[in-house]
Design a protein around this motif. Structure first.
Motif, PDB file in Angstrom:
ATOM      1  N   LYS A 177       4.009  12.220  -3.214  1.00  0.00           N
ATOM      2  CA  LYS A 177       2.672  12.465  -3.746  1.00  0.00           C
ATOM      3  C   LYS A 177       1.915  11.163  -4.039  1.00  0.00           C
ATOM      4  O   LYS A 177       0.806  11.195  -4.547  1.00  0.00           O
ATOM      5  N   THR A 178       2.531  10.046  -3.727  1.00  0.00           N
ATOM      6  CA  THR A 178       1.956   8.735  -4.036  1.00  0.00           C
ATOM      7  C   THR A 178       1.390   8.093  -2.773  1.00  0.00           C
ATOM      8  O   THR A 178       2.004   8.179  -1.705  1.00  0.00           O
ATOM      9  N   LYS A 179       0.248   7.443  -2.915  1.00  0.00           N
ATOM     10  CA  LYS A 179      -0.309   6.698  -1.799  1.00  0.00           C
ATOM     11  C   LYS A 179       0.365   5.335  -1.745  1.00  0.00           C
ATOM     12  O   LYS A 179       0.363   4.585  -2.732  1.00  0.00           O
ATOM     13  N   VAL A 180       0.960   5.020  -0.613  1.00  0.00           N
ATOM     14  CA  VAL A 180       1.685   3.761  -0.449  1.00  0.00           C
ATOM     15  C   VAL A 180       0.878   2.823   0.439  1.00  0.00           C
ATOM     16  O   VAL A 180       0.462   3.201   1.540  1.00  0.00           O
ATOM     17  N   ILE A 181       0.659   1.598  -0.031  1.00  0.00           N
ATOM     18  CA  ILE A 181      -0.081   0.593   0.736  1.00  0.00           C
ATOM     19  C   ILE A 181       0.830  -0.612   0.947  1.00  0.00           C
ATOM     20  O   ILE A 181       1.294  -1.225  -0.015  1.00  0.00           O
ATOM     21  N   SER A 182       1.093  -0.938   2.214  1.00  0.00           N
ATOM     22  CA  SER A 182       1.941  -2.096   2.533  1.00  0.00           C
ATOM     23  C   SER A 182       1.062  -3.340   2.585  1.00  0.00           C
ATOM     24  O   SER A 182       0.453  -3.655   3.612  1.00  0.00           O
ATOM     25  N   ALA A 183       0.971  -4.019   1.482  1.00  0.00           N
ATOM     26  CA  ALA A 183       0.118  -5.201   1.364  1.00  0.00           C
ATOM     27  C   ALA A 183       0.505  -5.940   0.084  1.00  0.00           C
ATOM     28  O   ALA A 183       1.404  -5.523  -0.652  1.00  0.00           O
ATOM     29  N   LYS A 184      -0.195  -7.042  -0.174  1.00  0.00           N
ATOM     30  CA  LYS A 184       0.013  -7.803  -1.402  1.00  0.00           C
ATOM     31  C   LYS A 184      -1.196  -7.649  -2.316  1.00  0.00           C
ATOM     32  O   LYS A 184      -2.325  -7.542  -1.842  1.00  0.00           O
ATOM     33  N   VAL A 185      -0.943  -7.650  -3.610  1.00  0.00           N
ATOM     34  CA  VAL A 185      -2.028  -7.743  -4.582  1.00  0.00           C
ATOM     35  C   VAL A 185      -2.176  -9.228  -4.910  1.00  0.00           C
ATOM     36  O   VAL A 185      -1.288  -9.827  -5.519  1.00  0.00           O
ATOM     37  N   THR A 186      -3.252  -9.821  -4.455  1.00  0.00           N
ATOM     38  CA  THR A 186      -3.431 -11.271  -4.590  1.00  0.00           C
ATOM     39  C   THR A 186      -4.277 -11.669  -5.789  1.00  0.00           C
ATOM     40  O   THR A 186      -4.371 -12.845  -6.116  1.00  0.00           O
ATOM     41  N   ASN A 187      -4.906 -10.688  -6.444  1.00  0.00           N
ATOM     42  CA  ASN A 187      -5.675 -10.995  -7.644  1.00  0.00           C
ATOM     43  C   ASN A 187      -5.843  -9.737  -8.484  1.00  0.00           C
ATOM     44  O   ASN A 187      -6.072  -8.644  -7.947  1.00  0.00           O
ATOM     45  N   ILE A 188      -5.694  -9.894  -9.785  1.00  0.00           N
ATOM     46  CA  ILE A 188      -5.928  -8.794 -10.723  1.00  0.00           C
ATOM     47  C   ILE A 188      -7.002  -9.237 -11.706  1.00  0.00           C
ATOM     48  O   ILE A 188      -6.798 -10.176 -12.483  1.00  0.00           O
ATOM     49  N   ASP A 189      -8.139  -8.582 -11.652  1.00  0.00           N
ATOM     50  CA  ASP A 189      -9.242  -8.844 -12.583  1.00  0.00           C
ATOM     51  C   ASP A 189      -9.321  -7.653 -13.523  1.00  0.00           C
ATOM     52  O   ASP A 189     -10.133  -6.748 -13.340  1.00  0.00           O
ATOM     53  N   HIS A 190      -8.447  -7.686 -14.547  1.00  0.00           N
ATOM     54  CA  HIS A 190      -8.365  -6.514 -15.413  1.00  0.00           C
ATOM     55  C   HIS A 190      -9.609  -6.355 -16.282  1.00  0.00           C
ATOM     56  O   HIS A 190      -9.923  -5.243 -16.725  1.00  0.00           O
ATOM     57  N   ALA A 191     -10.311  -7.442 -16.516  1.00  0.00           N
ATOM     58  CA  ALA A 191     -11.541  -7.349 -17.303  1.00  0.00           C
ATOM     59  C   ALA A 191     -12.523  -6.379 -16.646  1.00  0.00           C
ATOM     60  O   ALA A 191     -13.272  -5.669 -17.325  1.00  0.00           O
ATOM     61  N   ASN A 192     -12.493  -6.335 -15.305  1.00  0.00           N
ATOM     62  CA  ASN A 192     -13.348  -5.421 -14.555  1.00  0.00           C
ATOM     63  C   ASN A 192     -12.552  -4.303 -13.894  1.00  0.00           C
ATOM     64  O   ASN A 192     -13.098  -3.556 -13.070  1.00  0.00           O
ATOM     65  N   LYS A 193     -11.250  -4.249 -14.224  1.00  0.00           N
ATOM     66  CA  LYS A 193     -10.342  -3.234 -13.669  1.00  0.00           C
ATOM     67  C   LYS A 193     -10.455  -3.148 -12.148  1.00  0.00           C
ATOM     68  O   LYS A 193     -10.711  -2.097 -11.562  1.00  0.00           O
ATOM     69  N   SER A 194     -10.226  -4.309 -11.545  1.00  0.00           N
ATOM     70  CA  SER A 194     -10.298  -4.412 -10.084  1.00  0.00           C
ATOM     71  C   SER A 194      -9.165  -5.300  -9.590  1.00  0.00           C
ATOM     72  O   SER A 194      -8.818  -6.307 -10.220  1.00  0.00           O
ATOM     73  N   ALA A 195      -8.562  -4.911  -8.460  1.00  0.00           N
ATOM     74  CA  ALA A 195      -7.485  -5.697  -7.861  1.00  0.00           C
ATOM     75  C   ALA A 195      -7.820  -6.001  -6.409  1.00  0.00           C
ATOM     76  O   ALA A 195      -8.391  -5.165  -5.704  1.00  0.00           O
ATOM     77  N   THR A 196      -7.457  -7.197  -5.976  1.00  0.00           N
ATOM     78  CA  THR A 196      -7.668  -7.597  -4.582  1.00  0.00           C
ATOM     79  C   THR A 196      -6.408  -7.294  -3.788  1.00  0.00           C
ATOM     80  O   THR A 196      -5.326  -7.801  -4.107  1.00  0.00           O
ATOM     81  N   ILE A 197      -6.541  -6.471  -2.778  1.00  0.00           N
ATOM     82  CA  ILE A 197      -5.411  -6.085  -1.929  1.00  0.00           C
ATOM     83  C   ILE A 197      -5.551  -6.789  -0.585  1.00  0.00           C
ATOM     84  O   ILE A 197      -6.587  -6.688   0.072  1.00  0.00           O
TER      85      ILE A 197
END
Length: 453
Positions: free
Chosen positions: A69-89
């Motif tokens: 039931k989970t969406k799986v993405i084969s990639a890296k998270v290269t940045n986490i901007d939690h202040a804006n709740k956004s991640a760079t994939i």
């Protein structure tokens, strides 16, 4: 619908997603797991993979097969901007893109902690991935094959038959003992090589091995390793490994083509350093007892969670090192299960519960029919400890599909022995093709082609 982003699909990440699937109601939240690898590796099995006792694919759990039931993405998270709740994939070979989330769970694990020792980065391998375990197995067998064709006494033969493991914690001792056991089994197939020619050296900077067990148990393991012709060098540090020659601060030198580094781990720096989430002194993401991320003042960072080796989780039982849970599989799995329940609770407006888990003990495999077990004051070594090791990890392996593959493999090995065949060439499959493709064709073949034209 709230979006839950899980960064990392290892122990903690896989179990968090797996348990969220169980606890979330239909349509209650969208769960996304991002990891460059399509599987979770069961790290306690890596020494047995290196020794040829477990098929490598059986020691990993496919994300897509078991996270239905989970969406799986084969990639890296290269940045986490939690202040804006956004991640760079960032997918391999593709353009980066942004993913906006409501809740983030950082479970990016750890990597081998190395020091600026000349030659280590060029000639050593770790024992943190299934690929490294396979490389260790293939190298050991390949070195035996090469050495058997060389004259006795040659420097190259001696180098090929020398294995060096750096680090005397559980990972190092298990890897060291399993490889020694595997080498003993290989000697039966290589009559050209004698037992005395094989050298196994473990280098440990501290004055003891396996700090997770009692000193008496650790000393018993040392005596057992010595009986098997394995050399453990305590209070010794690696000073240099240039050209694969391991030099210690005590003046010894060990030329080797198989150097394995297990001297500690650190939180995944790529994820941690690319994040605006608060970190503690050792570089791990700071959390409180319920696994929510907190800042230096202990204030909760809303919508942020962390678990596993990448997180500094307080050990509320009082048994942790420096007051924190030690980075091991036992804590990672249990933290993930608690995190999943806590995250669902917060989505439903309920209060999360602190993670409290007292260490149940430690088990180690030290080669076929040999192991070590410690739980409180109870300690076992030898065959029954080995049974406890295999029993615990056989049951702890996630999903019944994976359990059966591992157990069935052990059953077969009991009658058929280890499957000790190296396929190191698989790392460079195009070499065969390129060699053939660039080779001039025989004149007969050229003449046939001209006639056909």
């Amino acid at each position: 619908m709230p979006k839950i982003l899980i960064v990392g699909g290892g122990y903690a990440g896989f179990y968090t997603a797996w348990k969220l699937e169980k606890h979330l109601r239909s349509g209650e939240a969208e769960v996304v797991v991002v990891d460059p690898l399509p599987y979770m590796a069961y790290l306690p099995f890596l020494p047995e993979v290196a020794a040829g006792s477990i098929e490598p694919r059986h020691a990993v759990v496919s994300h897509r097969r078991h996270l239905k039931k989970t969406k799986v993405i084969s990639a890296k998270v290269t940045n986490i901007d939690h202040a804006n709740k956004s991640a760079t994939i960032t997918p391999e070979g593709g353009e980066s893109w942004e993913y906006e989330y409501d809740q983030i769970v950082v479970t990016a694990g750890s990597v081998s902690r190395t020091f600026p020792i000349p030659g280590i980065a060029d000639h050593a391998i770790g024992m943190k991935s299934i690929e490294e375990a396979v490389a260790a197995r293939d190298t050991l067998i390949s070195n035996f094959e090469k050495a058997a064709a060389l004259p006795k006494g040659s420097e190259l033969r001696k180098r090929l038959l020398t294995t060096v493991v750096v680090g005397g914690g559980f990972a190092g001792i298990e890897t060291f003992a399993e490889l020694r056991s595997a080498a003993n089994a290989l000697l039966e197939k290589f009559p050209e090589i004698s037992f005395d020619e094989t050298e196994f050296h473990l280098i440990e900077a501290m004055g003891r091995i396996m700090p997770e067990v009692s000193l008496q148990t650790a000393e018993h393991v040392l005596k057992d390793l010595a009986k098997r012709g394995a050399h453990v060098h305590l209070d010794t540090q690696v000073a240099d490994a240039t050209d694969g020659v391991v030099k210690t601060n005590t003046g010894e030198e060990y030329p080797s083509d198989l150097i394995i580094w297990t001297a500690g781990v650190m939180a995944n720096p790529q994820v941690v350093n690319g994040s605006d989430l608060p970190r503690e002194a050792r570089g791990r993401i700071s959390t409180q007892g319920d696994l929510r991320v907190v800042d230096e003042n202990g204030e909760i960072i809303e919508g942020a969670w962390a678990a596993g080796d990448v997180a500094a989780v307080p050990d509320l039982t009082g048994g942790g090192v420096g007051g924190m849970c030690v980075p091991n599989a036992q804590h990672a799995v249990r933290q993930a299960k608690r995190l999943a329940k806590n995250l669902v609770a917060t989505l439903r407006g309920e209060e999360p519960v602190d993670y409290i888990h007292k260490n149940l003990g430690a088990v180690a495999g030290l080669g076929l029919y040999n192991g070590a077990f410690q739980s409180g004051k109870i300690a076992l070594t030898g065959f029954f400890a080995w049974v406890a090791h295999r029993g615990y990890h056989g049951l702890a392996m996630p999903t019944w599909e994976r359990k059966w593959r591992v157990l069935w493999g052990w059953y077969h090995n009991f009658f058929l022995g280890r499957d000790q065949v190296q396929i190191g060439a698989v790392q460079k499959p195009r070499e065969f093709f390129e060699t053939y493709a660039s080779r001039p064709k025989p004149k007969v073949e050229q003449a046939d082609e001209q006639k056909a034209a």
